[in-house]
Design an enzyme around this catalytic site. Structure first.
Site, short mmCIF file in Angstrom:
data_model
loop_
_atom_site.label_atom_id
_atom_site.label_comp_id
_atom_site.label_asym_id
_atom_site.label_seq_id
_atom_site.Cartn_x
_atom_site.Cartn_y
_atom_site.Cartn_z
N GLY A 1 -5.82 3.94 -0.30
CA GLY A 1 -5.33 3.69 1.04
C GLY A 1 -5.70 2.35 1.63
O GLY A 1 -5.39 2.07 2.78
N GLU B 1 -10.21 4.83 -5.18
CA GLU B 1 -9.01 4.93 -6.03
C GLU B 1 -7.84 4.25 -5.35
O GLU B 1 -6.87 4.89 -4.97
CB GLU B 1 -8.71 6.40 -6.37
CG GLU B 1 -8.80 7.30 -5.18
CD GLU B 1 -8.73 8.78 -5.53
OE1 GLU B 1 -9.31 9.19 -6.54
OE2 GLU B 1 -8.10 9.50 -4.75
N GLY C 1 -4.53 2.04 -5.18
CA GLY C 1 -3.38 1.67 -5.98
C GLY C 1 -2.83 0.38 -5.42
O GLY C 1 -2.91 -0.70 -6.00
N ARG C 2 -2.30 0.49 -4.22
CA ARG C 2 -1.62 -0.62 -3.55
C ARG C 2 -2.46 -1.89 -3.50
O ARG C 2 -1.95 -2.98 -3.75
CB ARG C 2 -1.31 -0.17 -2.11
CG ARG C 2 -0.48 -1.12 -1.31
CD ARG C 2 -0.43 -0.69 0.16
NE ARG C 2 -0.40 0.75 0.32
CZ ARG C 2 0.72 1.47 0.44
NH1 ARG C 2 1.87 0.86 0.46
NH2 ARG C 2 0.66 2.78 0.57
N ARG D 1 10.64 2.27 -0.48
CA ARG D 1 9.78 2.23 0.72
C ARG D 1 10.54 1.88 2.00
O ARG D 1 10.31 2.53 3.03
CB ARG D 1 8.58 1.29 0.51
CG ARG D 1 7.66 1.77 -0.62
CD ARG D 1 6.37 0.96 -0.69
NE ARG D 1 5.48 1.24 0.41
CZ ARG D 1 5.34 0.47 1.47
NH1 ARG D 1 5.98 -0.67 1.57
NH2 ARG D 1 4.52 0.83 2.43
N TYR E 1 10.16 4.97 4.39
CA TYR E 1 9.13 4.82 5.43
C TYR E 1 9.50 3.77 6.46
O TYR E 1 8.66 3.39 7.27
CB TYR E 1 7.81 4.36 4.81
CG TYR E 1 7.27 5.19 3.69
CD1 TYR E 1 6.91 6.53 3.89
CD2 TYR E 1 7.06 4.63 2.42
CE1 TYR E 1 6.37 7.27 2.85
CE2 TYR E 1 6.53 5.37 1.39
CZ TYR E 1 6.19 6.69 1.60
OH TYR E 1 5.66 7.42 0.59
N CYS F 1 25.51 5.42 -1.59
CA CYS F 1 26.19 6.02 -0.46
C CYS F 1 25.17 6.72 0.42
O CYS F 1 25.11 7.95 0.50
CB CYS F 1 27.26 6.99 -0.95
SG CYS F 1 28.54 6.12 -1.83
N GLU F 2 24.31 5.93 1.01
CA GLU F 2 23.19 6.36 1.83
C GLU F 2 22.95 5.22 2.78
O GLU F 2 22.67 4.10 2.32
CB GLU F 2 21.94 6.47 0.94
CG GLU F 2 21.43 7.82 0.58
CD GLU F 2 21.16 8.73 1.74
OE1 GLU F 2 20.91 8.23 2.86
OE2 GLU F 2 21.21 9.95 1.54
C1 LIG Z 1 -1.53 7.78 -3.70
C2 LIG Z 1 -2.96 8.05 -3.86
C3 LIG Z 1 -3.89 7.02 -3.98
C4 LIG Z 1 -3.52 5.57 -3.88
O1 LIG Z 1 -3.04 5.21 -2.66
P1 LIG Z 1 -2.86 3.65 -2.30
O2 LIG Z 1 -2.29 3.67 -0.94
O3 LIG Z 1 -1.93 3.09 -3.31
O4 LIG Z 1 -4.22 3.04 -2.38
C5 LIG Z 1 -5.20 7.36 -4.21
N1 LIG Z 1 -5.59 8.64 -4.30
C6 LIG Z 1 -4.76 9.66 -4.17
C7 LIG Z 1 -5.26 11.04 -4.29
C8 LIG Z 1 -3.41 9.41 -3.95
O5 LIG Z 1 -2.56 10.44 -3.82
#
Ligand SMILES: *Cc1c(COP(=O)(O)O)cnc(C)c1O
Length: 428
Positions: free
Chosen positions: A230, A271, A273-274, A309, A313, A340-341
């Site tokens: 996050g 954890e 990702g982004r 996205r 969102y 078609c959206e």
């Molecule tokens: C999606 C997710 C992440 C990664 O979220 P980011 O916004 O990409 O950092 C980490 N942990 C869990 C459990 C997730 O579902």
């Protein structure tokens, strides 16, 4: 700041050649940028012993990217069987993998235990009874409910489907202990794309308070706390970056304070990702149509199958028109795909320089939750993925989908079931 100047400097001079060789559309990822962000993350947490990032595979599930991330010493956060398979394909085993599923099925648990195992992160107490094998270590995902505010993308914790509730926290670990589990971790994930480091520091503090309570009530010392993903990135030019350095320093301070009081401290896991890959990818697409009705539309050769996205969102992705700088002649356009959206739009009423058919649009910050989120609605196919290597080479790391891929699930031997006939045949 979206796409960095350094990434632009690496990509822009060779972009026409890349386009000539591979064709459009494509996502292209920047190995140098991913490695630099990984190094920055490690540096920010250098004073936290036992710090480890578990990259959220769902953000960019491509084995060529996962190999780079594994080389940096990071683990993987998985929440599906496919993600487990991908992580293991690049060599991750056991403690390298965190399995954070929710609404987990028996077959998913089986996959989690198989092939070298992983750290099992349970989303609910009721799942303890459903484990066919007792893991050496248990982690629960904690949901603070009304105690924390959450944010826009992920919503309020009290309305989120994830995790055990505050009142279940002690009971969950008590039940795990009763099953003979002796090693414990605690996980939470409360926000998405949060650029305020103070919120994440608050999460570290929340988890340390919880394990203090667990120590008092149950006498257990947690091996790790995991603050989830996050961490946010600046999608808009005016957005400030997350202060990752201060986050690392303040987390270290809290952990040291905890150690002074309790004589030990848990490892800190995260954890993201982004944060790791998001800024290091762009979607390159070509303008193919212009349309003037109530608005000015620019049609491109990618659709929301390549990037959900904005449609899902209302997310902002910065767009550059290749070779055209701001000149004061910008006009507001909607940049659209072919679905078609009506939410198949990469940008809505965005001031952009005059665009001609054939121009390349660089849609930025698609390195996380971009290609991976794409879907096939309306028979729209997902594009190829390219990787700009540190040595300047460009590799295709996923080909574009074809109609054969799209139709492949329709090709199988006939399997006809006639319920009425079978009742007649088998009735006594
Ligand atoms: C999606 C997710 C992440 C990664 O979220 P980011 O916004 O990409 O950092 C980490 N942990 C869990 C459990 C997730 O579902």
């Amino acid at each position: 700041m979206p796409m960095s100047e350094a990434f632009k400097a690496r990509l822009n001079p060779i972009l026409p050649d890349i386009v000539a060789h591979f064709g459009t559309p494509f996502h292209v990822y920047d190995e140098v940028g991913i490695r630099e962000t990984g190094a920055r993350l490690k540096d920010a947490f250098r004073d936290v012993q036992g710090f480890r990032e578990y990259f959220a595979v769902k953000a960019l599930p491509n084995p060529h990217i996962l190999s780079i991330i594994r080389e940096m010493g990071f683990g993987f956060d998985c929440s599906s069987v496919a993600e487990l398979v991908l992580s293991r394909q690049v060599g991750a085993r056991g403690d390298d993998i965190m399995f954070t599923s929710n609404n987990t099925s028996a077959s998913e648990f089986e996959a989690a235990f198989a092939d070298g195992g992983c750290i099992i992160n349970l989303d609910d107490i009721s799942l303890l009874k459903k484990l066919r094998q007792i893991p050496v270590r248990i982690c629960f995902r904690y949901n603070p409910g009304e105690r924390r505010s959450g944010n826009a993308i992920i919503g309020k914790p009290a309305e989120a489907k994830y995790g055990i509730s505050d009142t279940q926290f002690i009971e969950a670990y008590r039940q795990a202990m009763a099953l003979g589990v002796q090693r414990f971790g605690l996980h939470t994930m409360l926000v998405s794309n949060e650029r305020n480091h103070a919120y994440m520091v608050e999460t570290v503090k929340m988890l340390l308070d919880l394990i203090t309570t667990a120590k008092r009530e149950l006498g257990i010392a947690f091996e790790f706390i995991n603050i989830g993903g996050g961490l946010g990135i600046p999608y808009r030019p005016e957005d400030a970056s997350l202060d990752i350095h201060t986050l690392g320093q303040e987390a270290a301070g809290l952990l040291n304070q905890f150690e002074a009081q309790h004589g030990y401290k848990p490892d800190l896991h995260m954890e993201s990702g982004r944060y790791l890959t998001g800024p290091h990818g762009v979607l390159v697409t070509r303008a193919i149509n212009q349309k003037e009705t109530y608005r000015h539309y620019v049609g491109v050769d990618a659709s929301m199958s390549a990037l959900m996205r904005p449609g899902m969102y209302n997310a902002y992705h910065h767009i550059d028109v290749y070779g055209k700088n701001a000149t004061g002649e910008e006009r507001s356009v909607d940049v659209v795909g072919a679905l078609c959206e009506n939410n198949d739009k990469f940008a809505v009423q965005r001031p952009l320089p005059p665009i001609d058919d054939g121009d390349l649009l660089i849609i930025q910050d698609t390195g996380a939750h971009g290609h991976a989120m794409g879907f096939n609605y309306n028979g729209r196919l997902r594009p190829q993925e390219l990787l700009l290597r540190s040595n300047g080479d460009v590799e295709r790391i996923r080909r574009a989908e074809t109609l054969d891929d799209y139709f492949s699930t329709l090709q199988f031997p006939p399997n006809r079931f006639s319920p009425v006939q079978s009742i007649q045949t088998f009735a006594p």
